[in-house]
Design an enzyme around this catalytic site. Structure first.
Site, PDB file in Angstrom:
ATOM      1  N   GLU A  43     -29.305   2.804 -29.410  1.00 57.73           N
ATOM      2  CA  GLU A  43     -28.089   2.776 -28.595  1.00 57.73           C
ATOM      3  C   GLU A  43     -27.284   4.066 -28.665  1.00 57.73           C
ATOM      4  O   GLU A  43     -26.094   4.053 -28.998  1.00 57.73           O
ATOM      5  CB  GLU A  43     -27.255   1.538 -28.969  1.00 57.73           C
ATOM      6  CG  GLU A  43     -28.088   0.269 -28.788  1.00 57.73           C
ATOM      7  CD  GLU A  43     -27.361  -1.023 -29.175  1.00 57.73           C
ATOM      8  OE1 GLU A  43     -26.303  -0.955 -29.814  1.00 57.73           O
ATOM      9  OE2 GLU A  43     -27.876  -2.111 -28.842  1.00 57.73           O
ATOM     10  N   ASN A  78     -33.781   3.848 -28.091  1.00 59.24           N
ATOM     11  CA  ASN A  78     -33.716   2.465 -27.633  1.00 59.24           C
ATOM     12  C   ASN A  78     -32.300   2.171 -27.151  1.00 59.24           C
ATOM     13  O   ASN A  78     -31.339   2.561 -27.810  1.00 59.24           O
ATOM     14  CB  ASN A  78     -34.063   1.568 -28.843  1.00 59.24           C
ATOM     15  CG  ASN A  78     -34.228   0.113 -28.510  1.00 59.24           C
ATOM     16  OD1 ASN A  78     -35.001  -0.230 -27.610  1.00 59.24           O
ATOM     17  ND2 ASN A  78     -33.527  -0.751 -29.230  1.00 59.24           N
ATOM     18  N   HIS A  95     -31.441  -7.257 -22.772  1.00 56.04           N
ATOM     19  CA  HIS A  95     -30.636  -8.448 -23.069  1.00 56.04           C
ATOM     20  C   HIS A  95     -29.985  -8.861 -21.753  1.00 56.04           C
ATOM     21  O   HIS A  95     -28.915  -8.385 -21.394  1.00 56.04           O
ATOM     22  CB  HIS A  95     -29.545  -8.131 -24.108  1.00 56.04           C
ATOM     23  CG  HIS A  95     -30.099  -7.863 -25.466  1.00 56.04           C
ATOM     24  ND1 HIS A  95     -30.742  -8.830 -26.213  1.00 56.04           N
ATOM     25  CD2 HIS A  95     -30.130  -6.739 -26.214  1.00 56.04           C
ATOM     26  CE1 HIS A  95     -31.128  -8.315 -27.371  1.00 56.04           C
ATOM     27  NE2 HIS A  95     -30.774  -7.047 -27.399  1.00 56.04           N
ATOM     28  N   GLU A 109     -36.163  -5.882 -26.651  1.00 52.34           N
ATOM     29  CA  GLU A 109     -35.281  -6.945 -27.179  1.00 52.34           C
ATOM     30  C   GLU A 109     -34.986  -8.002 -26.125  1.00 52.34           C
ATOM     31  O   GLU A 109     -33.850  -8.477 -25.985  1.00 52.34           O
ATOM     32  CB  GLU A 109     -33.955  -6.334 -27.682  1.00 52.34           C
ATOM     33  CG  GLU A 109     -34.142  -5.242 -28.715  1.00 52.34           C
ATOM     34  CD  GLU A 109     -32.836  -4.746 -29.325  1.00 52.34           C
ATOM     35  OE1 GLU A 109     -31.801  -5.417 -29.185  1.00 52.34           O
ATOM     36  OE2 GLU A 109     -32.874  -3.677 -29.965  1.00 52.34           O
ATOM     37  N   ASP A 118     -34.116 -11.009 -24.002  1.00 55.32           N
ATOM     38  CA  ASP A 118     -33.665 -12.401 -23.955  1.00 55.32           C
ATOM     39  C   ASP A 118     -32.822 -12.578 -22.695  1.00 55.32           C
ATOM     40  O   ASP A 118     -32.399 -11.596 -22.077  1.00 55.32           O
ATOM     41  CB  ASP A 118     -32.940 -12.883 -25.240  1.00 55.32           C
ATOM     42  CG  ASP A 118     -31.792 -12.016 -25.703  1.00 55.32           C
ATOM     43  OD1 ASP A 118     -31.287 -11.205 -24.904  1.00 55.32           O
ATOM     44  OD2 ASP A 118     -31.371 -12.157 -26.876  1.00 55.32           O
TER      45      ASP A 118
HETATM   46  C1  XIL Z   1     -28.554  -8.191 -33.736  1.00 55.17           C
HETATM   47  C2  XIL Z   1     -29.196  -9.257 -34.609  1.00 55.17           C
HETATM   48  O1  XIL Z   1     -29.946 -10.116 -33.808  1.00 55.17           O
HETATM   49  C3  XIL Z   1     -28.129 -10.033 -35.364  1.00 55.17           C
HETATM   50  O2  XIL Z   1     -28.743 -10.886 -36.330  1.00 55.17           O
HETATM   51  C4  XIL Z   1     -27.161  -9.095 -36.057  1.00 55.17           C
HETATM   52  O3  XIL Z   1     -26.120  -9.833 -36.647  1.00 55.17           O
HETATM   53  C5  XIL Z   1     -26.590  -8.096 -35.075  1.00 55.17           C
HETATM   54  O4  XIL Z   1     -27.654  -7.396 -34.445  1.00 55.17           O
HETATM   55  N1  XIL Z   1     -29.129  -4.631 -30.126  1.00 55.17           N
HETATM   56  C6  XIL Z   1     -29.941  -4.291 -31.196  1.00 55.17           C
HETATM   57  C7  XIL Z   1     -30.227  -5.272 -32.243  1.00 55.17           C
HETATM   58  O5  XIL Z   1     -30.491  -3.173 -31.205  1.00 55.17           O
HETATM   59  O6  XIL Z   1     -30.400  -4.698 -33.507  1.00 55.17           O
HETATM   60  C8  XIL Z   1     -29.153  -6.366 -32.319  1.00 55.17           C
HETATM   61  O7  XIL Z   1     -29.571  -7.357 -33.232  1.00 55.17           O
HETATM   62  C9  XIL Z   1     -28.918  -6.938 -30.942  1.00 55.17           C
HETATM   63  C10 XIL Z   1     -28.434  -5.873 -29.981  1.00 55.17           C
END
Ligand code: XIL
Length: 365
Positions: free
Chosen positions: A175, A216, A252, A281, A283
């Site tokens: 990020e 990422n 996400h 990631e 979802d």
């Molecule tokens: C999230 C995890 O799922 C949680 O368990 C934690 O508390 C916070 O981070 N972007 C990312 C991930 O790159 O590392 C994050 O994961 C979600 C958003």
């Protein structure tokens, strides 16, 4: 010399016997309504059993939390059955591996890596540099630039070296962009300047030259200013011969925001720079309670993400950010939203699972 002992005659006889066997087999296949269709039926029934059996070497991954890994046998079963790649959800982040300055704790990360090895799964490393989940001793330490740079180099070198050869790709900087498409104003940027990104990639490369190194980020899936900013950033790194191999698209997604437009073309333009890309990631959250229409729409989103990635040659895989609603991070971070994953809170497959399986099976080679 008798005929039987003449080696040439023996060879000819064996060859004609082999030919007869082959002809007989072909005839049998025709009788049994064609070998090809029965073998493809067998392939698709293999595909029917799990995501990983549908994809071969292509990566279908999931994030894994250690709580579920340790405490839930049903979770472990689905994890092993369905996925061929895993990402530590939190266990490899700086706060987890060096909670106290100079004292490392690899137990959680090691457990995930060991599980993966035991089940023939590859590991994506997540992550080395981020602005969140940093240990307090680091964020409150008020270190000057030179010291901070040394600490960052040591962190990256230590972690990448520990898992050298066991992690196929690392999210080196996570990020790096903010929501206005500029470089995120983190402690790293403020104190070390924008060169921290190139430095981090070089240090990671020195520690494991074979690992694929990624930037990422989220909200770069569709066309738009943030995705353009990532494009410009990686282009300038490549121009400076900085070791970077890929860009991770978090994905996400949220039914309330719609499906990102131009996803596939966007992935493609990054691969044209010579980079690989991955969905890292995935979802798809929604406002709760979820209706059956919501779940059907969610299934379409999942399918469309997989289809976009499968259609792009350099898109090497897709990882979901945990596979079951039971263990999702979403309700904690987006109050009132959830139901974001492939499996529900009882680890039963949802329509999204069927859609992903179907899409993977359709596009498997
Ligand atoms: C999230 C995890 O799922 C949680 O368990 C934690 O508390 C916070 O981070 N972007 C990312 C991930 O790159 O590392 C994050 O994961 C979600 C958003």
């Amino acid at each position: 010399m008798t005929l039987e002992s003449n080696p040439r005659v023996g060879q000819r006889r064996r060859a004609s016997f082999a030919l007869q066997v082959a002809l007989a087999l072909i005839a049998l296949c025709v009788v049994l309504t064609a070998c090809s269709s029965s073998s493809s039926a067998q392939t698709s029934s293999n595909n029917g059993s799990s995501l990983r059996s549908a994809v071969g070497n292509w990566k279908i991954g999931t994030a894994v939390g250690v709580k579920a890994l340790r405490g839930d046998a049903s979770f472990r079963k689905v994890l092993a059955q369905q996925f061929n790649s895993v990402t530590a959800e939190d266990a490899m982040k700086w706060v987890s591996v060096e909670p106290t300055r100079g004292t490392y704790d690899w137990s959680d990360a090691d457990q995930i890596v060991a599980f993966a090895k035991a089940h023939g799964q590859k590991v994506r490393g997540h992550n080395l540099v981020w602005h969140r989940q940093l240990p307090k001793w680091l964020t409150n330490g008020n270190f000057g630039a030179a010291k901070l740079r040394t600490l960052l180099k040591r962190h990256i070198t230590t972690e990448v070296s520990r898992y050298k050869g066991r992690i196929y790709a690392w999210d080196v900087v996570n990020e790096p962009l903010d929501d206005t498409a500029g470089l995120r104003g983190t402690m790293w940027l403020q104190k070390l300047g924008k060169g921290y990104i190139a430095d981090a990639l070089r240090w990671a490369h020195a520690a494991d030259p074979k690992a694929k190194l990624y930037l990422n980020d989220y909200s770069i899936e569709g066309a738009g200013p943030k995705s353009d900013a990532m494009y410009d950033l990686v282009k300038s790194l490549l121009a400076k011969k900085v070791p970077i191999n890929g860009v991770g698209f978090e994905a996400h997604l949220d039914l309330n925001y719609g499906f990102p437009s131009g996803f596939e073309d966007n992935l493609k333009r990054f691969t044209k720079l010579g980079l690989e890309v991955a969905i890292t990631e995935l979802d798809v959250r929604m406002t709760l309670p979820a209706t059956s229409d919501d779940l059907a729409q969610q299934a379409d989103y999942y399918r469309n993400v997989i289809a976009a990635c499968r259609a792009v040659k350099g898109c090497v895989g897709a990882t979901v950010w945990v596979f079951a609603d039971k263990y999702s991070w979403i309700p904690r971070f987006f109050p009132g939203e959830g139901a974001a994953d492939l499996f529900d809170s009882k680890l039963k497959p949802k329509p999204a699972y069927t859609a992903v399986l179907d899409e993977l099976s359709k596009t498997s080679s």
